[in-house]
Motif scaffolding. Structure first.
Motif, mmCIF file in Angstrom:
data_model
loop_
_atom_site.group_PDB
_atom_site.id
_atom_site.type_symbol
_atom_site.label_atom_id
_atom_site.label_comp_id
_atom_site.label_asym_id
_atom_site.label_seq_id
_atom_site.Cartn_x
_atom_site.Cartn_y
_atom_site.Cartn_z
ATOM 1 N N TYR A 364 0.826 -1.208 0.000
ATOM 2 C CA TYR A 364 0.000 0.000 0.000
ATOM 3 C C TYR A 364 0.866 1.266 0.000
ATOM 4 O O TYR A 364 1.794 1.403 0.792
ATOM 5 C CB TYR A 364 -0.903 -0.037 1.235
ATOM 6 C CG TYR A 364 -1.540 1.272 1.614
ATOM 7 C CD1 TYR A 364 -2.574 1.808 0.856
ATOM 8 C CD2 TYR A 364 -1.107 1.962 2.744
ATOM 9 C CE1 TYR A 364 -3.171 3.009 1.215
ATOM 10 C CE2 TYR A 364 -1.706 3.161 3.118
ATOM 11 C CZ TYR A 364 -2.728 3.688 2.344
ATOM 12 O OH TYR A 364 -3.309 4.876 2.713
ATOM 13 N N GLU A 365 0.589 2.155 -0.964
ATOM 14 C CA GLU A 365 1.262 3.448 -1.107
ATOM 15 C C GLU A 365 2.781 3.327 -1.247
ATOM 16 O O GLU A 365 3.528 4.168 -0.751
ATOM 17 C CB GLU A 365 0.905 4.387 0.050
ATOM 18 C CG GLU A 365 -0.497 4.974 -0.064
ATOM 19 C CD GLU A 365 -0.631 6.315 0.636
ATOM 20 O OE1 GLU A 365 0.038 6.502 1.659
ATOM 21 O OE2 GLU A 365 -1.429 7.155 0.166
ATOM 22 N N SER A 366 3.242 2.297 -1.944
ATOM 23 C CA SER A 366 4.681 2.139 -2.184
ATOM 24 C C SER A 366 5.038 2.266 -3.662
ATOM 25 O O SER A 366 6.207 2.406 -4.005
ATOM 26 C CB SER A 366 5.161 0.784 -1.652
ATOM 27 O OG SER A 366 4.996 0.706 -0.255
ATOM 28 N N HIS A 367 4.061 2.178 -4.551
ATOM 29 C CA HIS A 367 4.315 2.352 -5.976
ATOM 30 C C HIS A 367 4.475 3.831 -6.315
ATOM 31 O O HIS A 367 4.008 4.721 -5.585
ATOM 32 C CB HIS A 367 3.148 1.788 -6.799
ATOM 33 C CG HIS A 367 3.161 0.297 -6.933
ATOM 34 N ND1 HIS A 367 4.106 -0.370 -7.657
ATOM 35 C CD2 HIS A 367 2.318 -0.641 -6.422
ATOM 36 C CE1 HIS A 367 3.848 -1.676 -7.611
ATOM 37 N NE2 HIS A 367 2.777 -1.857 -6.853
ATOM 38 N N LEU A 368 5.116 4.098 -7.460
ATOM 39 C CA LEU A 368 5.211 5.446 -8.024
ATOM 40 C C LEU A 368 4.289 5.537 -9.237
ATOM 41 O O LEU A 368 4.137 4.562 -9.989
ATOM 42 C CB LEU A 368 6.650 5.758 -8.431
ATOM 43 C CG LEU A 368 7.683 5.813 -7.300
ATOM 44 C CD1 LEU A 368 9.082 6.018 -7.888
ATOM 45 C CD2 LEU A 368 7.346 6.922 -6.309
ATOM 46 N N SER A 369 3.736 6.708 -9.457
ATOM 47 C CA SER A 369 2.810 6.896 -10.574
ATOM 48 C C SER A 369 3.510 6.809 -11.928
ATOM 49 O O SER A 369 2.847 6.684 -12.963
ATOM 50 C CB SER A 369 2.101 8.240 -10.447
ATOM 51 O OG SER A 369 3.044 9.302 -10.447
ATOM 52 N N THR A 370 4.839 6.867 -11.933
ATOM 53 C CA THR A 370 5.587 6.791 -13.188
ATOM 54 C C THR A 370 5.849 5.354 -13.639
ATOM 55 O O THR A 370 6.341 5.139 -14.746
ATOM 56 C CB THR A 370 6.942 7.505 -13.023
ATOM 57 O OG1 THR A 370 7.629 6.962 -11.885
ATOM 58 C CG2 THR A 370 6.729 9.001 -12.820
ATOM 59 N N GLU A 371 5.541 4.378 -12.801
ATOM 60 C CA GLU A 371 5.777 2.974 -13.152
ATOM 61 C C GLU A 371 4.797 2.520 -14.231
ATOM 62 O O GLU A 371 3.661 3.003 -14.310
ATOM 63 C CB GLU A 371 5.644 2.091 -11.910
ATOM 64 C CG GLU A 371 6.681 2.381 -10.836
ATOM 65 C CD GLU A 371 6.438 1.575 -9.570
ATOM 66 O OE1 GLU A 371 5.680 0.594 -9.619
ATOM 67 O OE2 GLU A 371 6.997 1.940 -8.520
ATOM 68 N N GLU A 372 5.244 1.546 -15.042
ATOM 69 C CA GLU A 372 4.382 1.014 -16.099
ATOM 70 C C GLU A 372 3.414 -0.023 -15.545
ATOM 71 O O GLU A 372 2.234 -0.056 -15.922
ATOM 72 C CB GLU A 372 5.232 0.389 -17.205
ATOM 73 C CG GLU A 372 4.407 -0.182 -18.353
ATOM 74 C CD GLU A 372 5.265 -0.824 -19.435
ATOM 75 O OE1 GLU A 372 4.707 -1.202 -20.488
ATOM 76 O OE2 GLU A 372 6.502 -0.945 -19.226
#
Length: 441
Positions: A364-372
């Motif tokens: 939870y809340e560890s991804h970045l919005s720039t990831e594919e």
């Protein structure tokens, strides 16, 4: 993973079954299946945890499922068997109810079930298979068709297998292949639907009815999936060998290719670089799960069964799995059937499982919005799990108990407890009754 007891048996089996006429000059050929057999099965499954994928890796995972099924195996003649397997699975899920967390009577919260239509569903499946054995019973080929359906998913499958026995039936080799052609009816998180192409965004009635707290300029990354199909192709083999009067081993392997929509449309994702937006206690999705549209899987395993004496048998199993999403897993299990009488056998068992995380998983809340690609589905995380089981089997040697013209052959009851090294827990109870058509009636 699903099991429970069944209390009502309804069997409709029509048509006359006649023994194959044999020329008196020919050698007697034993039938592959002497009489029609009916298996009545049912299961009860419950789980709970705090890492729901529907709400981005946090929230209740509570789910219960009841799944009755019936399998009818009919000998068409001495060589051929037709089997029909029908299953129904009815579940209630606090997790999936939060696809729309705003349709309940209380405040929206990832740890509280909503009461909307997505809180329950029914899965139905019918599988038909046909097998043919050669006169010497050393060659067996089979074909199968299957249909499965639930509210947002439909599946059509077909396949077949070929088995060859050697070495006076001490060696057995099976090759199999299956194809599944599936179609999604995508269901998306409720708050994202106004942001689809042609939607009215923050002017939607949801956002006029509720106040957004936190980041009030809510602007998720969202577009509907164009491809709604998921196809799976599998090839497999199994090899078994009787090594001695007490020892038997087998090896097995499978290769699976999946392509199409492999993401689950209603699973939310939250980014660490996007300010949070809330309605009541529920965090609005930043995006939905995005995974590659192909996946290749390989699994190899082996079994080793050792007959200690008339009371104890050891059944060991190991499997290694890997795929191109970065997951590797190990499964090891041991079952020790204990024959306490001519009719009763006990089945204590233990299973250990461990896996690495998929390349695209983050909590939870560890991804970045720039990831594919991104997912917070904890089924794709790194974890270990232990499963403890116990079962009992009753065999009615003379099929004394009857329902209509069917005699009871066996009863099986099992319980399993499953626990991960997280908050996830599950309990499974299963029951099965096998009946055979009494040929003397």
């Amino acid at each position: 993973m699903k099991f429970f007891l069944v209390s009502i048996l309804c069997v409709f089996c029509g048509g006359a079954l006649s023994a194959q006429t044999q020329d008196s000059t020919k050698t007697y050929k034993k039938r592959v299946l002497e009489n029609t057999e009916v298996d009545v099965l049912a299961s009860y499954y419950s789980q709970d945890g705090e890492n729901a994928a529907v709400s981005g890796g946090k929230g209740t995972e509570k789910l219960t499922d009841i799944a009755p099924s019936i399998v009818v195996s009919i000998p068409l003649n001495a060589d051929d068997i037709l089997s029909i397997d029908a299953n129904v699975s009815a579940y209630t899920s606090a997790s999936s109810s939060n696809i729309n967390p705003f349709d309940g009577s209380g405040e929206a919260d990832p740890f509280v079930a909503s009461s909307g239509a997505s809180s329950s569903d029914v899965w139905a499946n019918v599988n038909a298979s046909y097998s043919h054995s050669s006169d010497d019973r050393n060659k067996i080929w089979s074909a199968n068709l299957s249909l499965s359906s639930e509210y947002d998913y439909f599946s059509f499958g077909f396949g077949g297998s070929y088995t060859r026995l050697f070495n006076e039936k001490n060696t057995e080799l099976t090759l199999k292949a299956n194809v599944y052609l599936d179609t999604w009816k995508p269901i998306y998180p409720y708050e994202l639907r106004p942001f689809a192409a042609g939607g009215d965004g923050l002017s939607n009635g949801l956002f006029r009815s509720y106040s957004i707290t936190g980041n009030q300029d809510y602007n998720p990354i969202f577009s509907e999936f164009g491809n709604k199909s998921r196809n799976s192709y599998s090839l497999g083999f199994s090899f078994s060998q009787i090594l001695s009067k007490k020892l038997q081993m087998s090896l097995e392997g499978d290769v699976v290719r999946q392509q199409g929509l492999l993401s689950t449309p209603f699973q939310r994702v939250y980014f660490s670089d996007v300010e949070d937006s809330f309605i009541q206690n529920f965090q609005l999705a930043d995006a939905i799960e995005q995974l590659p549209d192909t996946r290749n899987k390989i699994a190899v395993g082996g079994r080793l069964n050792y007959y200690l004496n008339e009371i104890f048998v050891l059944r060991g199993y190991y499997r290694y799995y890997t795929d191109d999403w970065g997951i590797q897993s190990h499964t090891a299990s041991l079952e020790v059937p204990i024959k306490i009488s001519q009719k009763f056998t006990l089945y204590p068992s233990y299973r250990y499982y461990s896996q690495t995380a998929a390349d695209y998983f983050a909590p939870y809340e560890s991804h970045l919005s720039t990831e594919e690609f991104y997912t917070s589905d904890y089924d794709l995380s790194k974890f270990t799990a232990n499963q403890y089981g116990f079962g009992v089997s009753y065999t009615d040697i003379f099929t004394n108990f009857h329902i209509w013209d069917f005699g009871l052959k066996s009863i099986d009851l099992k319980y399993h407890h499953y626990a991960r090294n997280s908050s996830f827990r599950a309990d499974m109870i299963s029951g099965g009754f096998k009946f055979i058509l009494d040929g003397s009636k």
